[in-house]
Design a protein around this motif. Structure first.
Motif, mmCIF file in Angstrom:
data_model
loop_
_atom_site.group_PDB
_atom_site.id
_atom_site.type_symbol
_atom_site.label_atom_id
_atom_site.label_comp_id
_atom_site.label_asym_id
_atom_site.label_seq_id
_atom_site.Cartn_x
_atom_site.Cartn_y
_atom_site.Cartn_z
ATOM 1 N N HIS A 105 0.825 -1.203 0.000
ATOM 2 C CA HIS A 105 0.000 0.000 0.000
ATOM 3 C C HIS A 105 0.867 1.264 0.000
ATOM 4 C CE1 HIS A 105 -3.185 2.816 1.005
ATOM 5 N NE2 HIS A 105 -2.439 3.234 2.025
ATOM 6 N N GLU A 106 1.870 1.292 0.851
ATOM 7 C CA GLU A 106 2.723 2.476 0.965
ATOM 8 C C GLU A 106 3.563 2.691 -0.292
ATOM 9 O OE1 GLU A 106 2.229 4.669 3.127
ATOM 10 O OE2 GLU A 106 1.090 3.540 4.601
ATOM 11 N N LYS A 123 9.683 12.565 0.299
ATOM 12 C CA LYS A 123 10.746 12.076 1.200
ATOM 13 C C LYS A 123 10.139 11.385 2.420
ATOM 14 C CE LYS A 123 14.727 13.625 -0.501
ATOM 15 N NZ LYS A 123 15.725 12.717 -0.984
ATOM 16 N N GLN A 124 9.092 11.982 2.966
ATOM 17 C CA GLN A 124 8.434 11.394 4.129
ATOM 18 C C GLN A 124 7.840 10.024 3.778
ATOM 19 O OE1 GLN A 124 9.884 13.264 6.540
ATOM 20 N NE2 GLN A 124 8.002 12.870 7.637
ATOM 21 N N GLN A 125 7.246 9.917 2.605
ATOM 22 C CA GLN A 125 6.668 8.648 2.184
ATOM 23 C C GLN A 125 7.759 7.611 1.938
ATOM 24 O OE1 GLN A 125 3.545 7.939 2.383
ATOM 25 N NE2 GLN A 125 3.795 5.857 1.630
ATOM 26 N N GLU A 126 8.886 8.032 1.407
ATOM 27 C CA GLU A 126 10.014 7.118 1.237
ATOM 28 C C GLU A 126 10.486 6.596 2.590
ATOM 29 O OE1 GLU A 126 12.805 9.531 -0.917
ATOM 30 O OE2 GLU A 126 11.921 9.010 -2.858
ATOM 31 N N THR A 127 10.469 7.448 3.589
ATOM 32 C CA THR A 127 10.842 7.038 4.947
ATOM 33 C C THR A 127 9.870 6.001 5.486
ATOM 34 O OG1 THR A 127 11.837 9.200 5.358
ATOM 35 C CG2 THR A 127 11.290 7.873 7.287
ATOM 36 N N VAL A 128 8.594 6.193 5.233
ATOM 37 C CA VAL A 128 7.576 5.227 5.675
ATOM 38 C C VAL A 128 7.849 3.866 5.039
ATOM 39 C CG1 VAL A 128 5.125 4.638 5.545
ATOM 40 C CG2 VAL A 128 5.808 6.957 6.149
ATOM 41 N N VAL A 129 8.127 3.852 3.745
ATOM 42 C CA VAL A 129 8.415 2.596 3.041
ATOM 43 C C VAL A 129 9.678 1.948 3.616
ATOM 44 C CG1 VAL A 129 9.099 1.602 0.816
ATOM 45 C CG2 VAL A 129 7.218 3.254 0.928
ATOM 46 N N ASP A 130 10.711 2.740 3.835
ATOM 47 C CA ASP A 130 11.969 2.209 4.376
ATOM 48 C C ASP A 130 11.785 1.616 5.768
ATOM 49 O OD1 ASP A 130 13.257 2.942 2.055
ATOM 50 O OD2 ASP A 130 14.111 4.795 2.895
#
Length: 118
Positions: free
Chosen positions: A30-31, A50-57
């Motif tokens: 989903h993310e 960038k924040q969404q990339e952090t969530v995925v990571d």
């Protein structure tokens, strides 16, 4: 009502970890889809991406830990099943065996190809 046996507790633990592993996999998919949508939209803020990339990571970091916990809990459940406690009912043993089979299937699943596609 008697207290739950060790076998019941271990089976419940394995079942909970199976659900948790599946939840994180769904969340990751989903993310990643959300991240792709943000990247495709021209008006998306760079900071939001960038924040969404952090969530995925962060989701990717948690997944191996959950799988390791599931593997450890599975081994404990198998050991407990082999110990054969007379206090365990046939239903309890059957539920534990089902949990073992489900956990083995989850641990055998390879989601890396699906995740790379996104």
């Amino acid at each position: 009502m008697p207290p739950p046996t060790s076998l019941i507790l271990k089976a419940l633990s394995v079942t909970r970890l199976i659900k948790e592993e599946r939840h994180y996999h769904k969340e990751l998919l989903h993310e990643k889809q959300r991240l792709q949508g943000m990247r495709a939209a021209p008006e998306t803020d760079v900071y939001a991406v960038k924040q969404q990339e952090t969530v995925v990571d962060e989701t990717l970091l948690v997944m191996p830990t959950v799988r390791m916990k599931l593997a450890v809990a599975l081994e404990a459940l198998i050991t407990q099943l082999d110990a054969a406690n007379p206090a365990d009912t046939e239903e309890t043993v059957m539920n534990a065996r089902n949990a073992v089979e489900q956990a083995k299937k989850v641990l055998e699943e390879d989601h890396s190809k699906e995740e790379e596609e996104l």
